[in-house]
Design a protein around this motif. Structure first.
Motif, PDB file in Angstrom:
ATOM      1  N   LYS A 156     -14.351   1.418  34.947  1.00 31.63           N
ATOM      2  CA  LYS A 156     -13.078   2.144  34.817  1.00 31.63           C
ATOM      3  C   LYS A 156     -11.998   1.201  34.316  1.00 31.63           C
ATOM      4  O   LYS A 156     -11.192   1.555  33.467  1.00 31.63           O
ATOM      5  CB  LYS A 156     -12.664   2.720  36.186  1.00 31.63           C
ATOM      6  N   LYS A 157     -11.990  -0.029  34.841  1.00 30.63           N
ATOM      7  CA  LYS A 157     -10.999  -1.028  34.396  1.00 30.63           C
ATOM      8  C   LYS A 157     -11.195  -1.354  32.922  1.00 30.63           C
ATOM      9  O   LYS A 157     -10.240  -1.565  32.195  1.00 30.63           O
ATOM     10  CB  LYS A 157     -11.112  -2.297  35.236  1.00 30.63           C
ATOM     11  N   ALA A 158     -12.470  -1.401  32.510  1.00 31.69           N
ATOM     12  CA  ALA A 158     -12.778  -1.779  31.130  1.00 31.69           C
ATOM     13  C   ALA A 158     -12.219  -0.771  30.137  1.00 31.69           C
ATOM     14  O   ALA A 158     -12.055  -1.082  28.961  1.00 31.69           O
ATOM     15  CB  ALA A 158     -14.279  -1.931  30.949  1.00 31.69           C
ATOM     16  N   GLU A 159     -11.927   0.441  30.623  1.00 27.78           N
ATOM     17  CA  GLU A 159     -11.365   1.454  29.727  1.00 27.78           C
ATOM     18  C   GLU A 159      -9.845   1.369  29.630  1.00 27.78           C
ATOM     19  O   GLU A 159      -9.247   1.938  28.739  1.00 27.78           O
ATOM     20  CB  GLU A 159     -11.773   2.853  30.207  1.00 27.78           C
ATOM     21  N   ARG A 160      -9.244   0.665  30.568  1.00 25.94           N
ATOM     22  CA  ARG A 160      -7.782   0.586  30.579  1.00 25.94           C
ATOM     23  C   ARG A 160      -7.277  -0.255  29.426  1.00 25.94           C
ATOM     24  O   ARG A 160      -7.848  -1.289  29.096  1.00 25.94           O
ATOM     25  CB  ARG A 160      -7.313  -0.044  31.896  1.00 25.94           C
ATOM     26  N   SER A 161      -6.181   0.159  28.822  1.00 20.57           N
ATOM     27  CA  SER A 161      -5.701  -0.547  27.632  1.00 20.57           C
ATOM     28  C   SER A 161      -5.000  -1.847  28.019  1.00 20.57           C
ATOM     29  O   SER A 161      -4.300  -1.931  29.023  1.00 20.57           O
ATOM     30  CB  SER A 161      -4.780   0.348  26.813  1.00 20.57           C
ATOM     31  N   CYS A 170      -4.270  -8.576  28.992  1.00 24.64           N
ATOM     32  CA  CYS A 170      -4.351  -7.887  30.277  1.00 24.64           C
ATOM     33  C   CYS A 170      -3.458  -6.649  30.185  1.00 24.64           C
ATOM     34  O   CYS A 170      -2.978  -6.306  29.106  1.00 24.64           O
ATOM     35  CB  CYS A 170      -3.931  -8.816  31.409  1.00 24.64           C
ATOM     36  N   GLU A 171      -3.239  -5.983  31.325  1.00 20.10           N
ATOM     37  CA  GLU A 171      -2.528  -4.705  31.267  1.00 20.10           C
ATOM     38  C   GLU A 171      -1.010  -4.842  31.385  1.00 20.10           C
ATOM     39  O   GLU A 171      -0.266  -4.079  30.779  1.00 20.10           O
ATOM     40  CB  GLU A 171      -3.057  -3.785  32.369  1.00 20.10           C
ATOM     41  N   THR A 172      -0.566  -5.811  32.190  1.00 22.76           N
ATOM     42  CA  THR A 172       0.883  -5.937  32.420  1.00 22.76           C
ATOM     43  C   THR A 172       1.363  -7.364  32.169  1.00 22.76           C
ATOM     44  O   THR A 172       0.604  -8.325  32.285  1.00 22.76           O
ATOM     45  CB  THR A 172       1.249  -5.578  33.880  1.00 22.76           C
ATOM     46  N   ASP A 173       2.658  -7.456  31.851  1.00 23.54           N
ATOM     47  CA  ASP A 173       3.291  -8.749  31.650  1.00 23.54           C
ATOM     48  C   ASP A 173       3.272  -9.552  32.956  1.00 23.54           C
ATOM     49  O   ASP A 173       3.187 -10.782  32.937  1.00 23.54           O
ATOM     50  CB  ASP A 173       4.730  -8.524  31.181  1.00 23.54           C
ATOM     51  N   PHE A 174       3.321  -8.817  34.075  1.00 19.84           N
ATOM     52  CA  PHE A 174       3.308  -9.476  35.381  1.00 19.84           C
ATOM     53  C   PHE A 174       2.036 -10.331  35.541  1.00 19.84           C
ATOM     54  O   PHE A 174       2.121 -11.504  35.919  1.00 19.84           O
ATOM     55  CB  PHE A 174       3.398  -8.429  36.503  1.00 19.84           C
ATOM     56  N   VAL A 175       0.894  -9.734  35.242  1.00 24.52           N
ATOM     57  CA  VAL A 175      -0.369 -10.479  35.369  1.00 24.52           C
ATOM     58  C   VAL A 175      -0.449 -11.590  34.321  1.00 24.52           C
ATOM     59  O   VAL A 175      -0.950 -12.682  34.597  1.00 24.52           O
ATOM     60  CB  VAL A 175      -1.589  -9.528  35.292  1.00 24.52           C
ATOM     61  N   GLU A 198     -14.613 -12.413  37.174  1.00 21.88           N
ATOM     62  CA  GLU A 198     -14.069 -12.979  38.409  1.00 21.88           C
ATOM     63  C   GLU A 198     -12.537 -12.901  38.407  1.00 21.88           C
ATOM     64  O   GLU A 198     -11.929 -12.539  39.422  1.00 21.88           O
ATOM     65  CB  GLU A 198     -14.504 -14.441  38.533  1.00 21.88           C
ATOM     66  N   THR A 199     -11.933 -13.212  37.255  1.00 21.97           N
ATOM     67  CA  THR A 199     -10.468 -13.125  37.174  1.00 21.97           C
ATOM     68  C   THR A 199     -10.015 -11.659  37.235  1.00 21.97           C
ATOM     69  O   THR A 199      -8.972 -11.356  37.822  1.00 21.97           O
ATOM     70  CB  THR A 199      -9.955 -13.812  35.885  1.00 21.97           C
ATOM     71  N   ILE A 200     -10.785 -10.751  36.653  1.00 18.67           N
ATOM     72  CA  ILE A 200     -10.476  -9.315  36.753  1.00 18.67           C
ATOM     73  C   ILE A 200     -10.414  -8.913  38.229  1.00 18.67           C
ATOM     74  O   ILE A 200      -9.479  -8.242  38.673  1.00 18.67           O
ATOM     75  CB  ILE A 200     -11.535  -8.462  36.000  1.00 18.67           C
ATOM     76  N   GLU A 208      -6.728  -6.299  37.223  1.00 17.64           N
ATOM     77  CA  GLU A 208      -6.456  -5.635  35.943  1.00 17.64           C
ATOM     78  C   GLU A 208      -7.592  -5.904  34.970  1.00 17.64           C
ATOM     79  O   GLU A 208      -8.279  -6.915  35.084  1.00 17.64           O
ATOM     80  CB  GLU A 208      -5.158  -6.190  35.320  1.00 17.64           C
ATOM     81  N   ASN A 209      -7.750  -5.003  34.021  1.00 17.55           N
ATOM     82  CA  ASN A 209      -8.706  -5.249  32.958  1.00 17.55           C
ATOM     83  C   ASN A 209      -8.248  -6.457  32.130  1.00 17.55           C
ATOM     84  O   ASN A 209      -7.050  -6.648  31.907  1.00 17.55           O
ATOM     85  CB  ASN A 209      -8.828  -4.012  32.067  1.00 17.55           C
TER      86      ASN A 209
END
Lengths: 152, 152
Positions: B31-36, B60-65, B128-130, B135-136
């Protein structure tokens, strides 16, 4: 020595002597441009908190020159220029001839205005370092990545 | 909570419950792998006194990460891996199918052994980092330059 020879050749005419010297200078730069450049450095520059990165290969003739500050500074400056000015091609020759939407002065690294001195081109900056170190210098390739600029 | 649910679903059979949990975990990663992934960083690493350079875009998904140490360390590690192990392609999908001379484990970054822990693949390291950041994460592109490796 060059000046004296040129003046003798020009039979004392200063204008003519200057012309001879200019031709000699061009000839010398041309000769250097034919010399093979197998040494050099890879330099990278990361900008805008990691959102933009540029990497460049700059070549010279000997490992000795590759280790000089002048050469390393040129490589670093080129990486910054690429990050900031986003060139698409290295030189006019690499840009597609037929595409009229391309502004060579904006799209080709060697033709771009130097960000540090907008009155001269990147090729002028490279030529200056060639004069300083006495070796031919070539930019052989570069890459520029910007976060999210590529479709995922 | 997941464990209790799985055990109930498996009617108390531990083996079956573990199987259910494993499937759930895989499903979650998928599911994560589908996230943009539109955020991220560009990282570069220069090796061997400037003779080798690698640059990579990790998303990744957000600037925060993108600003976390875990994520930045992954990007730095990937740049080092690319400089050291010279992958030709990102993934198995990008490598040409028909070329039998290609060893996918050597040629594809995601399949290569991690230089820091040869028992696992780079994809394992990314997974592991995911798991850590929730996040993806995708490697979208990389470049590797070595002085003189390109014909001039």
């Amino acid at each position: 020595m060059d000046c004296r020879k040129a003046l003798m050749e020009a039979e004392g005419e200063t204008e003519k002597a200057l012309q001879i010297l200019k031709e000699q200078g061009l000839l010398r730069a041309k000769k250097k441009a034919e010399r093979s450049t197998t040494q050099g450095v890879i330099e990278a520059y990361i900008h805008a908190g990691g959102r933009i990165g540029a990497m460049v290969e700059v070549n010279c003739e000997t490992d000795f020159v590759a280790r000089t500050n002048e050469f390393k500074e040129l490589a670093h400056h080129l990486a910054m220029q690429i990050a900031a000015m986003n060139p698409k091609f290295l030189s006019r020759e690499e840009a597609p001839e037929e595409d009229e939407d391309i502004d060579p002065q904006a799209a080709c690294l060697l033709l771009q205005s130097d960000i540090r001195d907008p009155d001269r081109s990147i090729q002028d900056t490279i030529d200056e370092t060639i004069a300083k170190v006495g070796e031919n210098i070539r930019v052989s390739r570069f890459a520029r990545f910007e976060v999210g600029s590529q479709k995922s």
